[in-house]
Write a protein that holds these residues in place. Sequence first.
Motif, PDB file in Angstrom:
ATOM      1  N   LEU A 130      29.564  19.646  37.292  1.00 17.10           N
ATOM      2  CA  LEU A 130      30.368  18.033  37.799  1.00 17.10           C
ATOM      3  C   LEU A 130      31.569  18.939  38.025  1.00 17.10           C
ATOM      4  N   LEU A 131      32.218  19.483  37.063  1.00 18.25           N
ATOM      5  CA  LEU A 131      33.867  19.968  36.493  1.00 18.25           C
ATOM      6  C   LEU A 131      34.004  21.226  36.280  1.00 18.25           C
ATOM      7  N   ASP A 132      34.059  22.151  36.541  1.00 17.63           N
ATOM      8  CA  ASP A 132      34.488  23.789  36.312  1.00 17.63           C
ATOM      9  C   ASP A 132      35.906  24.363  36.429  1.00 17.63           C
ATOM     10  N   ARG A 133      36.394  24.525  34.878  1.00 24.69           N
ATOM     11  CA  ARG A 133      37.680  25.082  35.282  1.00 24.69           C
ATOM     12  C   ARG A 133      38.167  26.382  34.301  1.00 24.69           C
ATOM     13  N   THR A 134      36.392  26.943  34.872  1.00 26.93           N
ATOM     14  CA  THR A 134      36.442  28.457  34.390  1.00 26.93           C
ATOM     15  C   THR A 134      36.667  29.340  35.182  1.00 26.93           C
ATOM     16  N   GLY A 135      36.924  28.677  36.592  1.00 24.25           N
ATOM     17  CA  GLY A 135      36.572  29.842  37.670  1.00 24.25           C
ATOM     18  C   GLY A 135      34.619  30.576  38.379  1.00 24.25           C
ATOM     19  N   GLY A 136      34.492  29.466  37.799  1.00 27.75           N
ATOM     20  CA  GLY A 136      33.031  29.914  38.487  1.00 27.75           C
ATOM     21  C   GLY A 136      31.825  30.601  36.557  1.00 27.75           C
ATOM     22  N   GLU A 137      32.534  30.768  36.100  1.00 28.67           N
ATOM     23  CA  GLU A 137      32.441  31.102  34.531  1.00 28.67           C
ATOM     24  C   GLU A 137      31.106  30.285  34.045  1.00 28.67           C
ATOM     25  N   LEU A 138      31.551  28.549  34.508  1.00 29.38           N
ATOM     26  CA  LEU A 138      30.703  28.108  33.710  1.00 29.38           C
ATOM     27  C   LEU A 138      29.336  27.293  34.591  1.00 29.38           C
ATOM     28  N   ALA A 139      29.464  27.983  36.232  1.00 26.01           N
ATOM     29  CA  ALA A 139      28.219  27.510  36.723  1.00 26.01           C
ATOM     30  C   ALA A 139      27.166  28.555  36.467  1.00 26.01           C
ATOM     31  N   ASP A 140      28.039  29.931  36.668  1.00 31.12           N
ATOM     32  CA  ASP A 140      27.306  31.469  36.053  1.00 31.12           C
ATOM     33  C   ASP A 140      26.383  31.394  35.026  1.00 31.12           C
ATOM     34  N   ALA A 141      26.439  30.348  33.552  1.00 33.30           N
ATOM     35  CA  ALA A 141      26.519  30.484  33.082  1.00 33.30           C
ATOM     36  C   ALA A 141      24.998  29.667  32.519  1.00 33.30           C
ATOM     37  N   VAL A 142      25.711  27.961  33.354  1.00 31.26           N
ATOM     38  CA  VAL A 142      24.476  27.288  33.567  1.00 31.26           C
ATOM     39  C   VAL A 142      23.186  27.709  33.954  1.00 31.26           C
TER      40      VAL A 142
END
Length: 266
Positions: free
Chosen positions: A109-121
């Motif tokens: 819902l919220l990613d303040r890591t420039g896409g790193e969070l989405a990749d990690a998930v």
Amino acid sequence: MTIDLVLPDWLTDAHRATLVELAERNAAAHGDDLLGIVLSGSVGRDCATERSDLDVLVVLRDEAASARTTDRSPDVDEIPERWSDLLKVAPFGTEDWWYRWSFAWAPVLLDRTGGELADAVQRQARLAPDEADELLIDHDRLEGWVNFAYRALKNDRDGRALEARLDAAESVPWLLDVVFATAGRVRPYNKYLPWELRTHPLDGWPGDELLDLVVRLLDGDASAVREAFPRVRDACAAYDAGRGHSRTTDSIRGWGSELEIFAQRS
């Protein structure tokens, strides 16, 4: 403080309001230490019932997360997640392995890591090639499935109906580990197995057919054991071809003449 969330279309107005309030509260409390928000559980996968609550993972820098504990209520489970923990993947059989599938298909819902969070998930619920090899071979999930299937057929052949049913039923989690590992995926929680097969199909395993096979195995149906064997063998052959080795195929072949029971009829 206003936070722009990416909210799935299926959320109710009440869910949206709750998530916006949660995000704004965490942003105010943690500032730049708030790295993102992930929605897990049934609501996050659009398969909620009227009893489903919101399972929300609040991703924080490590120090901020260390000061938090999970906050549970009838409507929301708010779970702090350390950033460094999310970047790790727990190996099969370790304490945190069970937690990995909670990230599967979970909307960020919220990613303040420039896409790193989405990749990690996404990485949490995927098996790297070496991980899949380890699960299938080093942790004996393939060997274990063949073993339980073989025992079920021997018991069926010898007229031991209860014993055959127990072994066929016990083979199911091993089978599902093999099916998902050869596809490079962590096996879903049982609750979500039909949903995942329906919404994210597996190549070579149509969802309705696999679920029917599972039900029949749980009933101790020897014909289901025999139907499963060539499908597993074919899935392993395709897996090995993609990996450039023959480890899973060799594991099955290692059973030698004992495999003849899979071609027999009781």
